[in-house]
Write a protein that holds these residues in place. Sequence first.
Motif, PDB file in Angstrom:
ATOM      1  N   GLY A  85       0.815  -1.211   0.000  1.00 22.63           N
ATOM      2  CA  GLY A  85       0.000   0.000   0.000  1.00 22.63           C
ATOM      3  C   GLY A  85       0.849   1.262   0.000  1.00 22.63           C
ATOM      4  N   SER A  86       1.973   1.212  -0.703  1.00 26.22           N
ATOM      5  CA  SER A  86       2.955   2.303  -0.656  1.00 26.22           C
ATOM      6  C   SER A  86       2.487   3.521  -1.447  1.00 26.22           C
ATOM      7  N   LYS A  87       2.636   4.691  -0.824  1.00 26.36           N
ATOM      8  CA  LYS A  87       2.334   5.950  -1.495  1.00 26.36           C
ATOM      9  C   LYS A  87       3.589   6.583  -2.082  1.00 26.36           C
ATOM     10  N   PHE A  88       4.765   6.107  -1.641  1.00 26.71           N
ATOM     11  CA  PHE A  88       6.037   6.549  -2.194  1.00 26.71           C
ATOM     12  C   PHE A  88       6.815   5.312  -2.636  1.00 26.71           C
ATOM     13  N   VAL A  89       7.337   5.344  -3.857  1.00 29.37           N
ATOM     14  CA  VAL A  89       8.205   4.280  -4.360  1.00 29.37           C
ATOM     15  C   VAL A  89       9.487   4.950  -4.823  1.00 29.37           C
ATOM     16  N   LEU A  90      10.625   4.544  -4.240  1.00 25.19           N
ATOM     17  CA  LEU A  90      11.880   5.251  -4.460  1.00 25.19           C
ATOM     18  C   LEU A  90      12.922   4.375  -5.157  1.00 25.19           C
ATOM     19  N   PHE A  91      13.648   5.011  -6.062  1.00 22.00           N
ATOM     20  CA  PHE A  91      14.740   4.385  -6.804  1.00 22.00           C
ATOM     21  C   PHE A  91      15.955   5.300  -6.742  1.00 22.00           C
ATOM     22  N   SER A  92      17.077   4.786  -7.240  1.00 20.76           N
ATOM     23  CA  SER A  92      18.216   5.656  -7.502  1.00 20.76           C
ATOM     24  C   SER A  92      18.092   6.164  -8.940  1.00 20.76           C
ATOM     25  N   SER A  93      18.893   7.178  -9.270  1.00 20.35           N
ATOM     26  CA  SER A  93      18.868   7.718 -10.637  1.00 20.35           C
ATOM     27  C   SER A  93      20.017   7.155 -11.460  1.00 20.35           C
ATOM     28  N   ASN A  94      20.352   5.879 -11.273  1.00 21.50           N
ATOM     29  CA  ASN A  94      21.387   5.304 -12.130  1.00 21.50           C
ATOM     30  C   ASN A  94      20.733   4.534 -13.277  1.00 21.50           C
ATOM     31  N   THR A  95      21.553   3.927 -14.116  1.00 21.97           N
ATOM     32  CA  THR A  95      21.077   3.433 -15.412  1.00 21.97           C
ATOM     33  C   THR A  95      19.930   2.435 -15.302  1.00 21.97           C
ATOM     34  N   ASP A  96      20.110   1.355 -14.533  1.00 28.27           N
ATOM     35  CA  ASP A  96      19.077   0.318 -14.461  1.00 28.27           C
ATOM     36  C   ASP A  96      17.770   0.862 -13.880  1.00 28.27           C
ATOM     37  N   SER A  97      17.885   1.608 -12.795  1.00 28.64           N
ATOM     38  CA  SER A  97      16.676   2.115 -12.140  1.00 28.64           C
ATOM     39  C   SER A  97      15.918   3.108 -13.007  1.00 28.64           C
ATOM     40  N   LEU A  98      16.645   3.857 -13.844  1.00 19.87           N
ATOM     41  CA  LEU A  98      15.967   4.803 -14.728  1.00 19.87           C
ATOM     42  C   LEU A  98      15.195   4.093 -15.844  1.00 19.87           C
ATOM     43  N   TYR A  99      15.517   2.828 -16.103  1.00 20.18           N
ATOM     44  CA  TYR A  99      14.690   2.014 -16.995  1.00 20.18           C
ATOM     45  C   TYR A  99      13.429   1.550 -16.278  1.00 20.18           C
TER      46      TYR A  99
END
Length: 322
Positions: A85-99
């Motif tokens: 039930g997440s309202k925030f989903v966070l990634f890094s801004s590197n190559t794989d995560s930006l895909y």
Amino acid sequence: MSILIYAESAEGKFKKTAFEVASYAKNIAGQTGTTVTAVAINVADASALAAYGVDKVLKVTNEKLKAFNAKAYADVIKQAATKEGSKFVLFSSNTDSLYIAPLVAVGLEAGYASNVVALPESLSPFRVKRNAFSNKAFNITEITTDIKVLAIGKNSFGLKENATALAEEDFSPSLNDGDFTVTVQSSEKVSGKVTIADAEIVVSGGRGLKGPENWGILEDLASALGAATACSKPVSDLGWRPHSEHVGQTGKPVAANLYVAVGISGAIQHIAGINSSKVKVVINADPEAPFFKVADYGVVGDAFDIVPKLTEKIKAFKAQNS
């Protein structure tokens, strides 16, 4: 209703960016009175996440996910976000995560902001600061959707230890066979070197080094600094260095704490790709090289004279302080 992060890993070990995203998420969790959950794919030991504020980890173990697959990884993370039930989903801004991140945002009908460089300016309305125009400016982005997907710029927030008692849960999401129509046949990996993606310091060379046989002076400097080696596009195009070392707007983006450019004139595409680096040092024989205009420190001179002397000075300094 926890904040969800994708804890990126390679060969079963978390990347530094996973801990930075966890640190960022923990801060928002403190402001919103919630917890942090991480998704870890094919990582046997997830305990390192506890030091950076992760309360729970969903461990996904599946041989089909051994090779990176953006669609399949996005499906896994989307299912995890729905489960939590997440309202925030966070990634890094590197190559794989930006895909992955845009695919997750579409699947969750969420607003998406990449290259986030600071904590939210406000939570209601939700506003966050981002790099823009190839890192030449900042903008404030407002997200009005119920679910928000953010990609945090490398080295923009840093690692903040905040130890928690980590709960581990096995998670078995459903996988869509249609996501695996493209498969990896083989991959080659360099061992024993610092990778560009994980490097705090990057030493990069251009055509000013005159040929691949002269790269030893750069490798010696990188070894003394504990840095990764990189190159400009013309160098990789000429076959002097592998394309995996090409950094810039059309290569790998770099957001190192220290970027040392040797014999690189500073084409706009190269500068755009490394502009997020905190300190930029340029060594070039041409005092009119464009790179000097964006450098924090510049040395005008012959790289074949300067770089070996710099390496020896660094080694001597380290020996005195070891």
